[in-house]
Design a protein around this motif. Structure first.
Motif, PDB file in Angstrom:
ATOM      1  N   TYR A 286     -59.724 -75.259  36.108  1.00 12.08           N
ATOM      2  CA  TYR A 286     -61.148 -75.550  35.986  1.00 12.08           C
ATOM      3  C   TYR A 286     -61.991 -74.437  36.595  1.00 12.08           C
ATOM      4  O   TYR A 286     -61.579 -73.785  37.538  1.00 12.08           O
ATOM      5  CB  TYR A 286     -61.482 -76.830  36.743  1.00 12.08           C
ATOM      6  CG  TYR A 286     -61.172 -78.088  35.995  1.00 12.08           C
ATOM      7  CD1 TYR A 286     -61.593 -78.275  34.689  1.00 12.08           C
ATOM      8  CD2 TYR A 286     -60.499 -79.114  36.630  1.00 12.08           C
ATOM      9  CE1 TYR A 286     -61.329 -79.459  34.026  1.00 12.08           C
ATOM     10  CE2 TYR A 286     -60.238 -80.299  35.973  1.00 12.08           C
ATOM     11  CZ  TYR A 286     -60.656 -80.463  34.670  1.00 12.08           C
ATOM     12  OH  TYR A 286     -60.399 -81.640  34.024  1.00 12.08           O
ATOM     13  N   LEU A 288     -65.824 -73.833  38.289  1.00 12.67           N
ATOM     14  CA  LEU A 288     -67.073 -74.445  38.745  1.00 12.67           C
ATOM     15  C   LEU A 288     -68.186 -73.433  38.535  1.00 12.67           C
ATOM     16  O   LEU A 288     -67.951 -72.218  38.600  1.00 12.67           O
ATOM     17  CB  LEU A 288     -66.970 -74.789  40.226  1.00 12.67           C
ATOM     18  CG  LEU A 288     -65.957 -75.866  40.621  1.00 12.67           C
ATOM     19  CD1 LEU A 288     -65.872 -75.989  42.134  1.00 12.67           C
ATOM     20  CD2 LEU A 288     -66.339 -77.208  40.026  1.00 12.67           C
ATOM     21  N   ASN A 289     -69.408 -73.907  38.309  1.00 12.51           N
ATOM     22  CA  ASN A 289     -70.504 -72.948  38.192  1.00 12.51           C
ATOM     23  C   ASN A 289     -70.933 -72.477  39.590  1.00 12.51           C
ATOM     24  O   ASN A 289     -70.439 -72.982  40.602  1.00 12.51           O
ATOM     25  CB  ASN A 289     -71.664 -73.513  37.359  1.00 12.51           C
ATOM     26  CG  ASN A 289     -72.312 -74.719  38.032  1.00 12.51           C
ATOM     27  OD1 ASN A 289     -72.393 -74.784  39.262  1.00 12.51           O
ATOM     28  ND2 ASN A 289     -72.748 -75.676  37.221  1.00 12.51           N
ATOM     29  N   GLU A 292     -72.211 -75.188  41.983  1.00 16.33           N
ATOM     30  CA  GLU A 292     -71.142 -76.082  42.442  1.00 16.33           C
ATOM     31  C   GLU A 292     -70.255 -75.367  43.466  1.00 16.33           C
ATOM     32  O   GLU A 292     -69.876 -75.928  44.490  1.00 16.33           O
ATOM     33  CB  GLU A 292     -70.314 -76.553  41.240  1.00 16.33           C
ATOM     34  CG  GLU A 292     -71.102 -77.452  40.290  1.00 16.33           C
ATOM     35  CD  GLU A 292     -70.416 -77.680  38.934  1.00 16.33           C
ATOM     36  OE1 GLU A 292     -70.795 -78.645  38.252  1.00 16.33           O
ATOM     37  OE2 GLU A 292     -69.524 -76.892  38.548  1.00 16.33           O
ATOM     38  N   ILE A 312     -60.685 -77.897  43.764  1.00 18.22           N
ATOM     39  CA  ILE A 312     -61.573 -77.461  42.672  1.00 18.22           C
ATOM     40  C   ILE A 312     -61.508 -78.456  41.518  1.00 18.22           C
ATOM     41  O   ILE A 312     -62.521 -78.861  40.957  1.00 18.22           O
ATOM     42  CB  ILE A 312     -61.196 -76.035  42.198  1.00 18.22           C
ATOM     43  CG1 ILE A 312     -61.544 -75.030  43.300  1.00 18.22           C
ATOM     44  CG2 ILE A 312     -61.902 -75.668  40.893  1.00 18.22           C
ATOM     45  CD1 ILE A 312     -61.160 -73.601  43.008  1.00 18.22           C
ATOM     46  N   ARG A 313     -60.281 -78.877  41.204  1.00 22.00           N
ATOM     47  CA  ARG A 313     -60.083 -79.828  40.109  1.00 22.00           C
ATOM     48  C   ARG A 313     -60.836 -81.131  40.382  1.00 22.00           C
ATOM     49  O   ARG A 313     -61.518 -81.671  39.527  1.00 22.00           O
ATOM     50  CB  ARG A 313     -58.584 -80.145  40.059  1.00 22.00           C
ATOM     51  CG  ARG A 313     -58.030 -80.187  38.681  1.00 22.00           C
ATOM     52  CD  ARG A 313     -56.619 -80.677  38.737  1.00 22.00           C
ATOM     53  NE  ARG A 313     -55.656 -79.649  39.027  1.00 22.00           N
ATOM     54  CZ  ARG A 313     -54.485 -79.878  39.642  1.00 22.00           C
ATOM     55  NH1 ARG A 313     -54.141 -81.063  40.063  1.00 22.00           N
ATOM     56  NH2 ARG A 313     -53.651 -78.896  39.838  1.00 22.00           N
ATOM     57  N   LYS A 316     -64.636 -80.523  40.178  1.00 19.09           N
ATOM     58  CA  LYS A 316     -65.124 -80.338  38.804  1.00 19.09           C
ATOM     59  C   LYS A 316     -65.426 -81.716  38.206  1.00 19.09           C
ATOM     60  O   LYS A 316     -66.494 -81.945  37.644  1.00 19.09           O
ATOM     61  CB  LYS A 316     -64.057 -79.603  37.975  1.00 19.09           C
ATOM     62  CG  LYS A 316     -64.504 -79.275  36.567  1.00 19.09           C
ATOM     63  CD  LYS A 316     -65.550 -78.180  36.582  1.00 19.09           C
ATOM     64  CE  LYS A 316     -66.373 -78.127  35.312  1.00 19.09           C
ATOM     65  NZ  LYS A 316     -67.560 -77.293  35.427  1.00 19.09           N
ATOM     66  N   ASP A 317     -64.483 -82.636  38.346  1.00 17.10           N
ATOM     67  CA  ASP A 317     -64.682 -84.000  37.846  1.00 17.10           C
ATOM     68  C   ASP A 317     -65.830 -84.687  38.585  1.00 17.10           C
ATOM     69  O   ASP A 317     -66.655 -85.362  37.981  1.00 17.10           O
ATOM     70  CB  ASP A 317     -63.400 -84.841  38.045  1.00 17.10           C
ATOM     71  CG  ASP A 317     -62.402 -84.638  36.910  1.00 17.10           C
ATOM     72  OD1 ASP A 317     -62.738 -83.922  35.950  1.00 17.10           O
ATOM     73  OD2 ASP A 317     -61.284 -85.192  36.997  1.00 17.10           O
ATOM     74  N   ASN A 320     -69.242 -83.357  37.493  1.00 14.50           N
ATOM     75  CA  ASN A 320     -69.525 -83.826  36.124  1.00 14.50           C
ATOM     76  C   ASN A 320     -69.962 -85.288  36.158  1.00 14.50           C
ATOM     77  O   ASN A 320     -70.885 -85.696  35.468  1.00 14.50           O
ATOM     78  CB  ASN A 320     -68.280 -83.746  35.231  1.00 14.50           C
ATOM     79  CG  ASN A 320     -68.038 -82.341  34.758  1.00 14.50           C
ATOM     80  OD1 ASN A 320     -68.910 -81.481  34.893  1.00 14.50           O
ATOM     81  ND2 ASN A 320     -66.860 -82.084  34.204  1.00 14.50           N
TER      82      ASN A 320
END
Ligand SMILES: C[S@@+](CC[C@H](N)C(=O)[O-])C[C@H]1O[C@@H](n2cnc3c(N)ncnc32)[C@H](O)[C@@H]1O
Length: 418
Positions: A286, A288-289, A292, A312-313, A316-317, A320
């Motif tokens: 993943y 992230l921007n 984030e 990170i994973r 990311k969730d 979102n």
């Protein structure tokens, strides 16, 4: 005013939430107090619980205001069944159906054998026989509402008489000495609990919709500002390294016939499938921007590379999810959160969440913390680098309010006192 939310003497034993075990549950009176404060002061018609688990918040919302529209989602079919039973209650024929089960058990015309992976590791042969008999007797009941109540009660009975330890939510085999020491009272315990708890299920909520799905497949279907309140306690990390809700549920899920479960089709493939497909569990790379990343960089820099990927994973969730939650909520977001520790570094999920909500046009109404008085997880858990690590002993409740678009550019206060 919310006032004191310690509820240090509260035990689930006295209410509906004590009738079944599910991991990581919210404290019902805390949720009720917060909901009461908001519902009685503002015009609230709908409530959304994206990770409803055992349905604590949805049930408490129903108690505060029985005509409120409730929408909930959970990826775990056991969570779905538990919440459905708490909200829909039992049918008027429940006593007749209990009698039917008792009669069936006395003189069973036939018994459906059943089998699942590693069954004999987790259940002794005599327990398997008792469960097969009870299972057949329940299958023989025609009212689906009552069957679901019976599966609900059976869930704790299976776990209690299984060979897994009660000290953890994972499936973890008991030591040989303990194994087999427990007298098999599967049927008596089931019948006793079924009768003991009936009175707590004599209500029904007419206005609820539950999804047994991944939240990301559901939340996108809802329009902007659909729900007056979103209230939830999301997983604090991926299930496999925090709480394995799926693994906890598998012995029950393998026992209930598939036609009485809400299934997408993949859930029973193996013991870890639900946890793998839960938040932060997917084995994907993943990105992230920048924004984030800025929220979690501090923590990433301080933990080992092997754990960074998992964090990170998860985030990311999580981001979102928060983005979607901000979109579908019209008035209030209420979150119960905890800060977990990775490599001895406290990941401040509370602070990260506050920053995220504030950037997305939400303003703080209340932020309170409470000590978690009793916990299955010990206050000090596993060793990392030969030193004990403290587990979460506090939970935090954040109440945020959406700033109406007109006022977004001005710095304003929420105007609500709770
Ligand atoms: C902290 S528990 C919620 C407990 C609940 N508040 C209660 O009082 O029982 C988190 C829940 O999130 C669910 N979950 C995890 N990932 C999910 C996903 N991607 N979609 C929907 N539910 C998910 C888990 O199955 C678990 O029931």
């Amino acid at each position: 005013m919310i006032g004191n939310i310690a509820f240090s003497h509260y035990t689930k034993k006295d209410d509906i939430h004590g009738t079944v075990l599910y991991p990581g549950v919210m404290v019902a009176p805390v949720q009720k107090k917060i909901l009461k404060n908001i519902i009685l002061k503002d015009e609230i018609k709908s409530i959304f619980e994206p990770f409803h688990g055992s349905g604590t918040a949805l049930y408490e919302a129903f108690e505060v205001s029985p005509n409120i529209h409730l929408v909930g989602c959970d990826i775990n079919p056991l969570a779905n069944l538990i919440t459905r039973v708490k909200l829909q209650g039992v049918s008027t024929y429940i006593l007749r159906d209990i009698k039917k089960i008792e009669e069936y058990i006395k003189k069973p015309p036939f018994i459906y054998e059943y089998i699942f992976p590693n069954m004999k590791k987790w259940l002794n042969c005599d327990v398997i026989d008792s469960l097969a008999l009870l299972r057949t007797a329940i299958m023989n009941i025609s009212s689906k509402k009552n069957r679901l109540y019976f599966w609900y009660i059976l869930s704790d009975v299976i776990r209690f008489y299984s060979n897994t330890r009660s000290s953890t939510y994972k499936l973890h085999i008991k030591e040989n000495i303990q194994k087999g020491n427990l007298e098999n009272a599967v049927i008596d315990t089931f019948l006793t609990n079924t009768k003991k708890y009936i009175d707590k299920f004599k209500h029904k909520s007419k206005y609820f919709k539950l999804y047994k799905n991944d939240i990301f497949d559901i939340i996108k279907q809802y329009k902007k500002n659909t729900f007056d309140i979103s209230i939830t306690s999301p997983p604090y990390g991926d299930n496999r390294t925090t709480i394995p809700y799926g693994e906890f549920s598998m012995l029950t899920l393998y026992t209930i016939p598939e036609y009485d479960l809400e299934l997408e089709g993949w859930e029973l493939n193996n013991y870890s499938m639900i946890d793998k497909r839960s938040m932060g569990g997917a084995d994907k790379e993943y990105m992230l921007n920048d924004y984030e990343m800025s929220l979690i960089n501090y923590y990433l820099d301080r933990i080992s590379p092997s754990k960074q990927r998992k964090i990170i994973r998860y985030f990311k969730d999580y981001f979102n999810f928060l983005e979607e939650l901000c979109r579908v909520t019209k008035k209030y977001i209420v979150l119960t959160l905890g800060n977990r520790t990775v490599d001895r570094i406290k990941i401040n999920l509370v602070l990260i969440t506050k920053k995220y909500l504030e950037k997305n046009n939400y303003i703080k109404v209340k932020s309170v913390s409470r000590i978690i008085p009793r916990k299955r997880t010990p206050k000090l858990t596993s060793n990392v680098y030969q030193k004990p690590v403290s587990s979460m002993n506090h939970e935090y409740i954040l109440v945020y309010k959406k700033i109406p678009l007109l006022h977004c550019k001005k710095k304003c206060s929420s105007g609500v006192k709770i």
